[in-house]
Design an enzyme around this catalytic site. Structure first.
Site, mmCIF file in Angstrom:
data_model
loop_
_atom_site.group_PDB
_atom_site.id
_atom_site.type_symbol
_atom_site.label_atom_id
_atom_site.label_comp_id
_atom_site.label_asym_id
_atom_site.label_seq_id
_atom_site.Cartn_x
_atom_site.Cartn_y
_atom_site.Cartn_z
ATOM 1 C CE LYS A 153 -3.770 -2.519 2.189
ATOM 2 N NZ LYS A 153 -4.417 -2.949 3.445
ATOM 3 C CD GLN A 196 -3.376 -4.711 6.721
ATOM 4 O OE1 GLN A 196 -3.284 -3.735 5.989
ATOM 5 N NE2 GLN A 196 -4.037 -5.803 6.364
ATOM 6 C CG ASP A 250 -9.563 -0.204 5.361
ATOM 7 O OD1 ASP A 250 -9.269 -0.457 4.181
ATOM 8 O OD2 ASP A 250 -8.790 -0.394 6.317
#
Ligand code: NAP
Length: 291
Positions: free
Chosen positions: A49, A93, A116
């Site tokens: 990412k 994460q 997200d």
């Protein structure tokens, strides 16, 4: 073959126009990734990412915390990032270590930076079809992959295997919407579904997100169906340098003889997920600049 690398590259090139327009106004979209602990797969995702942000000209920070980090420490970090004007998107994460309640952390991220799409406000917006909500990157990527590959979802029977909050459920919401990449008739299967093969064989579009290596065999697929394999599973393979290889949730060798079109693993949904994360970060910066 549905090529996620090619479509992802194409979307990233298109995104450059908007990134330059924001930069011309003095706004560089910024993403913060928070990695708690030392899960090797998570570390790889976060690295990928960061690399994608660099290539796209986005600002990014990766904050690595030790596995024994307390929930209070992580919440304090989220608060700091929420208030940081250089950061427009925050991703924590997953999975998080056991001492931390994941939902408490995900709900602490301000909805406007929740790229997200895991905060209840964004979950609701996506279900309502509100375009200011952030669509979770993986199902959003699948929808874009289908659109850009010329797969019309309108009136098609889409069967999703898996009902996770990250993939299966938002995938169903996106395919149900009244608009491009939507208007499908959607069935969602899970581990309690009876006679799953009889349902997957009805699918015009079969989307599999189970986390079960090569579960879907050729006889579970309707001839000519479009198959999207979200699964990313490491299986031991001593013949490779790393000692493992990546396989999907679909038995590719069998499926490729039956399906009309199919995504490979790797090179299918994976590159789209990262692309849509960049897309969401740019959307967050655009909405922040307008607010
Ligand atoms: P998850 O949270 O573990 O959910 C798996 C889902 O599959 C659950 O809903 C489960 O049903 C269902 N399932 C499991 N076994 C089943 C069976 N035998 N029959 C029918 N349904 C079954 O997984 P996830 O986070 O959605 O991820 C799924 C896969 O996608 C994983 O391989 C993951 O690594 C991959 N993934 C890839 C990307 C990417 O960018 N390519 C992104 C995210 C995830 P229950 O709800 O009943 O337990």
């Amino acid at each position: 073959m549905i090529d996620g690398t090619r479509v992802g590259d194409q979307l990233r090139t298109e995104l450059q126009v908007e990134i330059r327009a924001l930069q011309a106004k003095g706004v560089t979209p910024g993403l913060a990734a928070v990695l708690v602990g030392d899960n090797p797969a998570s570390a790889t995702y976060v690295r990928m990412k960061g690399k994608a942000c660099d290539e796209a000209g986005l600002y990014h920070e990766t904050i690595r915390l030790p596995p024994e980090t307390s929930e209070a420490e992580l919440l304090a970090l989220v608060d700091r990032l929420n208030a940081d004007n250089k950061i427009h998107g925050i991703l924590v994460q997953l999975p998080l270590p056991k001492q931390i309640t994941t939902q408490r952390v995900l709900r602490r991220v301000v909805p406007g930076k929740d790229v997200d799409g895991f905060h209840p406000e964004n979950v609701g917006k996506v279900l309502l079809g509100d375009p200011t909500g952030f669509r979770p990157a993986t199902p959003y990527g699948v929808q874009q992959l289908l659109l850009k590959s010329g797969v019309d979802t309108t009136g098609k029977h889409a069967v999703i295997v898996g009902r996770s909050t990250i993939v299966g459920r938002p995938m169903a919401a996106l395919l149900l919407q009244d608009g491009p990449g939507g208007n499908a008739t959607v069935t969602v299967c899970h581990s309690r579904t009876r006679d799953i093969k009889s349902i997957t064989r009805m699918a015009d579009i079969l989307i599999v997100a189970m986390g079960k290596p090569e579960f879907v065999t050729g006889d579970m697929i309707k001839p000519g169906a479009v198959v999207v394999d979200v699964g990313t599973n490491r299986v031991d393979d001593p013949s490779t340098k790393k000692g493992y290889r990546l396989v999907g949730d679909v038995n590719f060798a069998e499926a490729t003889h039956v399906a009309g079109a199919i995504t490979p693993v790797p090179g299918g949904v994976g590159p789209m997920t990262i692309t849509m994360l960049l897309h969401n970060t740019v959307q967050a910066a655009r909405q922040w600049a307008r607010a």
